[in-house]
Scaffold this motif. Structure first.
Motif, PDB file in Angstrom:
ATOM      1  N   TYR A   9       0.826  -1.201   0.000  1.00  0.00           N
ATOM      2  CA  TYR A   9       0.000   0.000   0.000  1.00  0.00           C
ATOM      3  C   TYR A   9       0.863   1.256   0.000  1.00  0.00           C
ATOM      4  O   TYR A   9       1.969   1.268   0.546  1.00  0.00           O
ATOM      5  CB  TYR A   9      -0.942   0.026   1.207  1.00  0.00           C
ATOM      6  CG  TYR A   9      -1.939  -1.105   1.265  1.00  0.00           C
ATOM      7  CD1 TYR A   9      -2.343  -1.782   0.117  1.00  0.00           C
ATOM      8  CD2 TYR A   9      -2.485  -1.501   2.478  1.00  0.00           C
ATOM      9  CE1 TYR A   9      -3.267  -2.819   0.181  1.00  0.00           C
ATOM     10  CE2 TYR A   9      -3.415  -2.530   2.554  1.00  0.00           C
ATOM     11  CZ  TYR A   9      -3.796  -3.193   1.407  1.00  0.00           C
ATOM     12  OH  TYR A   9      -4.707  -4.212   1.485  1.00  0.00           O
ATOM     13  N   ARG A  10       0.334   2.320  -0.569  1.00  0.00           N
ATOM     14  CA  ARG A  10       1.059   3.584  -0.696  1.00  0.00           C
ATOM     15  C   ARG A  10       0.724   4.498   0.493  1.00  0.00           C
ATOM     16  O   ARG A  10      -0.445   4.681   0.832  1.00  0.00           O
ATOM     17  CB  ARG A  10       0.630   4.248  -2.013  1.00  0.00           C
ATOM     18  CG  ARG A  10       1.421   5.455  -2.407  1.00  0.00           C
ATOM     19  CD  ARG A  10       1.140   5.846  -3.855  1.00  0.00           C
ATOM     20  NE  ARG A  10      -0.247   6.214  -4.076  1.00  0.00           N
ATOM     21  CZ  ARG A  10      -0.636   7.166  -4.917  1.00  0.00           C
ATOM     22  NH1 ARG A  10       0.256   7.838  -5.611  1.00  0.00           N
ATOM     23  NH2 ARG A  10      -1.912   7.436  -5.071  1.00  0.00           N
ATOM     24  N   VAL A  11       1.751   5.068   1.127  1.00  0.00           N
ATOM     25  CA  VAL A  11       1.570   5.989   2.254  1.00  0.00           C
ATOM     26  C   VAL A  11       1.805   7.403   1.755  1.00  0.00           C
ATOM     27  O   VAL A  11       2.781   7.677   1.052  1.00  0.00           O
ATOM     28  CB  VAL A  11       2.536   5.649   3.414  1.00  0.00           C
ATOM     29  CG1 VAL A  11       2.374   6.639   4.558  1.00  0.00           C
ATOM     30  CG2 VAL A  11       2.297   4.217   3.902  1.00  0.00           C
ATOM     31  N   THR A  20      -0.710  11.103   8.146  1.00  0.00           N
ATOM     32  CA  THR A  20      -0.495  10.316   6.930  1.00  0.00           C
ATOM     33  C   THR A  20      -1.650   9.348   6.728  1.00  0.00           C
ATOM     34  O   THR A  20      -2.332   8.957   7.687  1.00  0.00           O
ATOM     35  CB  THR A  20       0.823   9.510   6.980  1.00  0.00           C
ATOM     36  OG1 THR A  20       0.789   8.632   8.108  1.00  0.00           O
ATOM     37  CG2 THR A  20       2.025  10.426   7.045  1.00  0.00           C
ATOM     38  N   THR A  21      -1.857   8.977   5.491  1.00  0.00           N
ATOM     39  CA  THR A  21      -2.880   8.016   5.140  1.00  0.00           C
ATOM     40  C   THR A  21      -2.237   6.898   4.321  1.00  0.00           C
ATOM     41  O   THR A  21      -1.265   7.124   3.604  1.00  0.00           O
ATOM     42  CB  THR A  21      -4.026   8.696   4.354  1.00  0.00           C
ATOM     43  OG1 THR A  21      -5.082   7.769   4.156  1.00  0.00           O
ATOM     44  CG2 THR A  21      -3.563   9.204   3.013  1.00  0.00           C
ATOM     45  N   THR A  22      -2.772   5.705   4.464  1.00  0.00           N
ATOM     46  CA  THR A  22      -2.306   4.552   3.712  1.00  0.00           C
ATOM     47  C   THR A  22      -3.370   4.217   2.686  1.00  0.00           C
ATOM     48  O   THR A  22      -4.482   3.820   3.050  1.00  0.00           O
ATOM     49  CB  THR A  22      -2.066   3.359   4.651  1.00  0.00           C
ATOM     50  OG1 THR A  22      -1.084   3.716   5.618  1.00  0.00           O
ATOM     51  CG2 THR A  22      -1.593   2.139   3.884  1.00  0.00           C
ATOM     52  N   GLU A  23      -3.038   4.399   1.417  1.00  0.00           N
ATOM     53  CA  GLU A  23      -4.006   4.164   0.351  1.00  0.00           C
ATOM     54  C   GLU A  23      -4.039   2.685   0.007  1.00  0.00           C
ATOM     55  O   GLU A  23      -3.030   2.102  -0.387  1.00  0.00           O
ATOM     56  CB  GLU A  23      -3.620   4.991  -0.875  1.00  0.00           C
ATOM     57  CG  GLU A  23      -4.650   4.944  -1.988  1.00  0.00           C
ATOM     58  CD  GLU A  23      -4.242   5.856  -3.128  1.00  0.00           C
ATOM     59  OE1 GLU A  23      -4.668   7.024  -3.114  1.00  0.00           O
ATOM     60  OE2 GLU A  23      -3.491   5.387  -3.996  1.00  0.00           O
ATOM     61  N   ILE A  24      -5.213   2.071   0.161  1.00  0.00           N
ATOM     62  CA  ILE A  24      -5.396   0.653  -0.162  1.00  0.00           C
ATOM     63  C   ILE A  24      -5.636   0.495  -1.659  1.00  0.00           C
ATOM     64  O   ILE A  24      -5.013  -0.329  -2.322  1.00  0.00           O
ATOM     65  CB  ILE A  24      -6.564   0.070   0.654  1.00  0.00           C
ATOM     66  CG1 ILE A  24      -6.252   0.146   2.157  1.00  0.00           C
ATOM     67  CG2 ILE A  24      -6.864  -1.367   0.227  1.00  0.00           C
ATOM     68  CD1 ILE A  24      -7.433  -0.160   3.046  1.00  0.00           C
ATOM     69  N   SER A  41      -8.854   4.041   1.938  1.00  0.00           N
ATOM     70  CA  SER A  41      -7.594   4.273   2.643  1.00  0.00           C
ATOM     71  C   SER A  41      -7.778   4.056   4.135  1.00  0.00           C
ATOM     72  O   SER A  41      -8.894   3.948   4.638  1.00  0.00           O
ATOM     73  CB  SER A  41      -7.091   5.698   2.374  1.00  0.00           C
ATOM     74  OG  SER A  41      -8.037   6.640   2.845  1.00  0.00           O
ATOM     75  N   MET A  42      -6.648   4.004   4.831  1.00  0.00           N
ATOM     76  CA  MET A  42      -6.624   3.934   6.297  1.00  0.00           C
ATOM     77  C   MET A  42      -5.769   5.090   6.796  1.00  0.00           C
ATOM     78  O   MET A  42      -4.811   5.490   6.123  1.00  0.00           O
ATOM     79  CB  MET A  42      -5.994   2.620   6.770  1.00  0.00           C
ATOM     80  CG  MET A  42      -6.753   1.390   6.385  1.00  0.00           C
ATOM     81  SD  MET A  42      -5.902  -0.139   6.904  1.00  0.00           S
ATOM     82  CE  MET A  42      -4.432  -0.105   5.872  1.00  0.00           C
ATOM     83  N   LEU A 158      -5.252 -14.622   2.942  1.00  0.00           N
ATOM     84  CA  LEU A 158      -5.220 -13.172   3.146  1.00  0.00           C
ATOM     85  C   LEU A 158      -4.952 -12.911   4.621  1.00  0.00           C
ATOM     86  O   LEU A 158      -5.687 -13.407   5.481  1.00  0.00           O
ATOM     87  CB  LEU A 158      -6.556 -12.533   2.754  1.00  0.00           C
ATOM     88  CG  LEU A 158      -7.013 -12.690   1.306  1.00  0.00           C
ATOM     89  CD1 LEU A 158      -8.390 -12.056   1.126  1.00  0.00           C
ATOM     90  CD2 LEU A 158      -6.007 -12.078   0.361  1.00  0.00           C
ATOM     91  N   GLY A 159      -3.904 -12.148   4.903  1.00  0.00           N
ATOM     92  CA  GLY A 159      -3.576 -11.798   6.273  1.00  0.00           C
ATOM     93  C   GLY A 159      -4.216 -10.481   6.672  1.00  0.00           C
ATOM     94  O   GLY A 159      -4.921  -9.852   5.876  1.00  0.00           O
ATOM     95  N   PRO A 160      -3.963 -10.015   7.894  1.00  0.00           N
ATOM     96  CA  PRO A 160      -4.521  -8.754   8.352  1.00  0.00           C
ATOM     97  C   PRO A 160      -4.165  -7.606   7.412  1.00  0.00           C
ATOM     98  O   PRO A 160      -3.010  -7.433   7.029  1.00  0.00           O
ATOM     99  CB  PRO A 160      -3.899  -8.562   9.729  1.00  0.00           C
ATOM    100  CG  PRO A 160      -3.589  -9.946  10.188  1.00  0.00           C
ATOM    101  CD  PRO A 160      -3.193 -10.694   8.944  1.00  0.00           C
ATOM    102  N   LEU A 161      -5.203  -6.850   7.023  1.00  0.00           N
ATOM    103  CA  LEU A 161      -5.136  -5.662   6.169  1.00  0.00           C
ATOM    104  C   LEU A 161      -4.840  -5.975   4.695  1.00  0.00           C
ATOM    105  O   LEU A 161      -4.697  -5.056   3.895  1.00  0.00           O
ATOM    106  CB  LEU A 161      -4.164  -4.610   6.715  1.00  0.00           C
ATOM    107  CG  LEU A 161      -4.469  -4.146   8.148  1.00  0.00           C
ATOM    108  CD1 LEU A 161      -3.480  -3.086   8.580  1.00  0.00           C
ATOM    109  CD2 LEU A 161      -5.907  -3.642   8.272  1.00  0.00           C
ATOM    110  N   ASP A 162      -4.769  -7.258   4.316  1.00  0.00           N
ATOM    111  CA  ASP A 162      -4.759  -7.598   2.903  1.00  0.00           C
ATOM    112  C   ASP A 162      -6.166  -7.398   2.358  1.00  0.00           C
ATOM    113  O   ASP A 162      -7.155  -7.423   3.106  1.00  0.00           O
ATOM    114  CB  ASP A 162      -4.338  -9.055   2.687  1.00  0.00           C
ATOM    115  CG  ASP A 162      -2.852  -9.309   2.928  1.00  0.00           C
ATOM    116  OD1 ASP A 162      -2.076  -8.332   2.998  1.00  0.00           O
ATOM    117  OD2 ASP A 162      -2.476 -10.486   3.059  1.00  0.00           O
ATOM    118  N   ALA A 163      -6.266  -7.218   1.034  1.00  0.00           N
ATOM    119  CA  ALA A 163      -7.573  -6.966   0.418  1.00  0.00           C
ATOM    120  C   ALA A 163      -7.751  -7.832  -0.821  1.00  0.00           C
ATOM    121  O   ALA A 163      -6.787  -8.221  -1.485  1.00  0.00           O
ATOM    122  CB  ALA A 163      -7.706  -5.500   0.055  1.00  0.00           C
TER     123      ALA A 163
END
Length: 195
Positions: A9-11, A20-24, A41-42, A158-163
């Protein structure tokens, strides 16, 4: 069907510079804050304060980690949002500020361009195998708690925060929790022009 790994993911900085935001995922691919159709995003929110204004954007916020926040959205009573709350939808272009309840949080933010796209956000506790399908558009499934196996000819974990992204014509995805899983299922649909 596409799989997005959390490590990729891009921060980027917030629009207002406050964090900051993490773009999914974003559409179209590579779109910036001024020209996306939809964006997921997160963000880690460490201090109380105003939200960035996004003209012509509808957004839905969910708390992933932390004690939660109270949102003060112009024209509405204050809304308390915690990890147990239903996702909260509101216009991105009305004055909005947030007060942290007790320490930092991580939130999930879904945004669509009003008049062009619409979205739904559902929090789903995955206790047993279930099938997810893209209904009329794009569906993104974000794994928040535990891990999930995508059952297919070539099974994938799929692990945590995978999509997982399903497009309109993708086959249904059979998801099997490994332990107790928590998912966010985000539906994204285009709005047909009248005429």
């Amino acid at each position: 069907m596409r799989i997005l790994r959390a490590a990729g993911y891009r921060v980027m900085p917030w629009k207002n510079g406050g964090g900051t935001t993490t773009e999914i995922a974003v559409s179209p691919d590579g779109a910036g804050l001024g020209d996306f159709d939809w964006r997921i995003s997160m963000a880690r929110v460490e201090t109380s304060g105003p939200f960035s204004s996004f003209i012509g954007i509808d957004r839905t916020l969910s708390v992933l980690e932390g004690e939660g926040i109270v949102l003060d959205i112009a024209g509405q009573p204050p809304a308390r949002l915690t990890a147990a709350s239903a996702p909260l939808s509101f216009p991105g272009d009305v004055p909005t500020s947030a007060t942290l309840i007790d320490g930092p949080i991580i939130d999930l933010n879904v945004m669509t361009r009003r008049g062009r796209m619409s979205h739904t956000v559902e929090r789903l506790s995955l206790m047993r195998a279930t099938e997810i399908e893209a209904k009329g558009g794009t569906t993104l499934v974000l794994v928040v708690g535990g891990s999930v196996k995508v059952a297919s000819d070539n099974p994938t974990a799929l692990g945590p925060l995978d999509a997982l992204i399903l497009e309109r014509h993708s086959p249904k995805a059979r998801l099997e929790p490994e332990g107790q899983g928590l998912l966010f299922v985000i539906g994204l649909s285009g709005i047909a022009a009248n005429g």
